[in-house]
Design a protein around this motif. Structure first.
Motif, PDB file in Angstrom:
ATOM      1  N   ASP A  36      27.390  78.560 -21.634  1.00  0.00           N
ATOM      2  CA  ASP A  36      27.753  79.862 -21.078  1.00  0.00           C
ATOM      3  C   ASP A  36      27.543  79.889 -19.573  1.00  0.00           C
ATOM      4  O   ASP A  36      28.365  80.431 -18.820  1.00  0.00           O
ATOM      5  CB  ASP A  36      26.915  80.977 -21.738  1.00  0.00           C
ATOM      6  CG  ASP A  36      27.238  81.122 -23.217  1.00  0.00           C
ATOM      7  OD1 ASP A  36      28.389  80.849 -23.596  1.00  0.00           O
ATOM      8  OD2 ASP A  36      26.329  81.499 -23.980  1.00  0.00           O
ATOM      9  N   GLU A  37      26.435  79.301 -19.115  1.00  0.00           N
ATOM     10  CA  GLU A  37      26.139  79.266 -17.684  1.00  0.00           C
ATOM     11  C   GLU A  37      27.214  78.490 -16.915  1.00  0.00           C
ATOM     12  O   GLU A  37      27.699  78.939 -15.876  1.00  0.00           O
ATOM     13  CB  GLU A  37      24.762  78.632 -17.471  1.00  0.00           C
ATOM     14  CG  GLU A  37      24.270  78.676 -16.051  1.00  0.00           C
ATOM     15  CD  GLU A  37      22.877  78.062 -15.929  1.00  0.00           C
ATOM     16  OE1 GLU A  37      22.651  77.382 -14.915  1.00  0.00           O
ATOM     17  OE2 GLU A  37      22.057  78.258 -16.850  1.00  0.00           O
ATOM     18  N   TRP A  38      27.606  77.327 -17.463  1.00  0.00           N
ATOM     19  CA  TRP A  38      28.627  76.521 -16.795  1.00  0.00           C
ATOM     20  C   TRP A  38      29.995  77.192 -16.889  1.00  0.00           C
ATOM     21  O   TRP A  38      30.822  77.048 -15.997  1.00  0.00           O
ATOM     22  CB  TRP A  38      28.665  75.119 -17.388  1.00  0.00           C
ATOM     23  CG  TRP A  38      27.614  74.252 -16.788  1.00  0.00           C
ATOM     24  CD1 TRP A  38      26.341  74.091 -17.234  1.00  0.00           C
ATOM     25  CD2 TRP A  38      27.725  73.468 -15.611  1.00  0.00           C
ATOM     26  NE1 TRP A  38      25.651  73.247 -16.414  1.00  0.00           N
ATOM     27  CE2 TRP A  38      26.481  72.838 -15.407  1.00  0.00           C
ATOM     28  CE3 TRP A  38      28.744  73.228 -14.711  1.00  0.00           C
ATOM     29  CZ2 TRP A  38      26.235  71.996 -14.339  1.00  0.00           C
ATOM     30  CZ3 TRP A  38      28.497  72.375 -13.647  1.00  0.00           C
ATOM     31  CH2 TRP A  38      27.259  71.784 -13.468  1.00  0.00           C
ATOM     32  N   ASP A  39      30.242  77.908 -17.978  1.00  0.00           N
ATOM     33  CA  ASP A  39      31.508  78.620 -18.102  1.00  0.00           C
ATOM     34  C   ASP A  39      31.654  79.689 -17.023  1.00  0.00           C
ATOM     35  O   ASP A  39      32.756  79.970 -16.558  1.00  0.00           O
ATOM     36  CB  ASP A  39      31.632  79.271 -19.483  1.00  0.00           C
ATOM     37  CG  ASP A  39      32.489  78.465 -20.435  1.00  0.00           C
ATOM     38  OD1 ASP A  39      33.165  77.534 -19.959  1.00  0.00           O
ATOM     39  OD2 ASP A  39      32.470  78.746 -21.646  1.00  0.00           O
ATOM     40  N   GLU A  40      30.537  80.284 -16.631  1.00  0.00           N
ATOM     41  CA  GLU A  40      30.586  81.272 -15.554  1.00  0.00           C
ATOM     42  C   GLU A  40      30.887  80.603 -14.213  1.00  0.00           C
ATOM     43  O   GLU A  40      31.589  81.163 -13.376  1.00  0.00           O
ATOM     44  CB  GLU A  40      29.259  82.025 -15.462  1.00  0.00           C
ATOM     45  CG  GLU A  40      29.024  82.964 -16.613  1.00  0.00           C
ATOM     46  CD  GLU A  40      27.643  83.595 -16.568  1.00  0.00           C
ATOM     47  OE1 GLU A  40      26.979  83.515 -15.510  1.00  0.00           O
ATOM     48  OE2 GLU A  40      27.228  84.171 -17.583  1.00  0.00           O
ATOM     49  N   ILE A  41      30.332  79.400 -13.997  1.00  0.00           N
ATOM     50  CA  ILE A  41      30.540  78.691 -12.734  1.00  0.00           C
ATOM     51  C   ILE A  41      31.957  78.143 -12.647  1.00  0.00           C
ATOM     52  O   ILE A  41      32.643  78.310 -11.638  1.00  0.00           O
ATOM     53  CB  ILE A  41      29.508  77.549 -12.576  1.00  0.00           C
ATOM     54  CG1 ILE A  41      28.092  78.135 -12.515  1.00  0.00           C
ATOM     55  CG2 ILE A  41      29.807  76.727 -11.333  1.00  0.00           C
ATOM     56  CD1 ILE A  41      27.001  77.088 -12.604  1.00  0.00           C
ATOM     57  N   PRO A  64      35.049  78.424 -14.981  1.00  0.00           N
ATOM     58  CA  PRO A  64      35.738  78.878 -16.198  1.00  0.00           C
ATOM     59  C   PRO A  64      36.965  78.039 -16.548  1.00  0.00           C
ATOM     60  O   PRO A  64      37.376  77.993 -17.703  1.00  0.00           O
ATOM     61  CB  PRO A  64      36.128  80.326 -15.865  1.00  0.00           C
ATOM     62  CG  PRO A  64      36.050  80.444 -14.389  1.00  0.00           C
ATOM     63  CD  PRO A  64      35.082  79.414 -13.917  1.00  0.00           C
TER      64      PRO A  64
END
Length: 141
Positions: free
Chosen positions: A6-11, A13
């Motif tokens: 989820d954290e990397w998806d925010e950075i 997408p």
């Protein structure tokens, strides 16, 4: 997964990591490809000096630094190999072939900086291209 996806998806997408995480093999392959790309393109430094990866980069660093440290180190390495009679020059590979009983192998330069600031170039032969001698192969147990 500690919510890292989820954290990397925010950075990033656009990577769609959640979709790729379902297929773990594909995700691991993508990660390894990204690592390889970064290792090949990231500059290498030793003791504060940038170290080239090939001859062209070495000459470019000499030009940028306005010195001739890498070219001098290459000249020294070649001079030493010639003094030791390491190689026999049979001319350019387009005009001559390897003598009987010999196999042509590739050479390349490996560069390093010593702890005292000396620039070192080494000519390395592609030993993986030669056949292993049967009588001298040793395997420790």
């Amino acid at each position: 997964d500690n919510e890292l996806i989820d954290e990397w998806d925010e950075i990033w997408p656009t990577l769609n990591l959640r979709r790729h995480a379902k297929n773990a093999k594909k995700l691991i392959r993508m990660i390894n490809q990204a690592k390889q790309l970064s290792y090949k393109s990231t500059p290498v430094y030793m003791y504060g000096y940038r170290v080239p990866r090939n001859h062209n980069e070495a000459m470019e660093l000499d030009r940028l630094n306005k010195n001739d440290k890498w070219s001098k180190s290459e000249e020294l390495e070649v001079k030493q190999l010639m003094e030791y009679h390491t190689f026999k020059d049979h001319g350019h590979r387009s005009k001559n072939k390897a003598p009987d009983g010999y196999k042509r192998i590739t050479l390349h330069m490996v560069y390093a900086v010593k702890h005292d600031g000396r620039h070192k170039s080494l000519i390395v032969a592609g030993g993986h291209l030669t056949d292993a001698p049967v009588e001298s192969v040793y395997s420790g147990v």
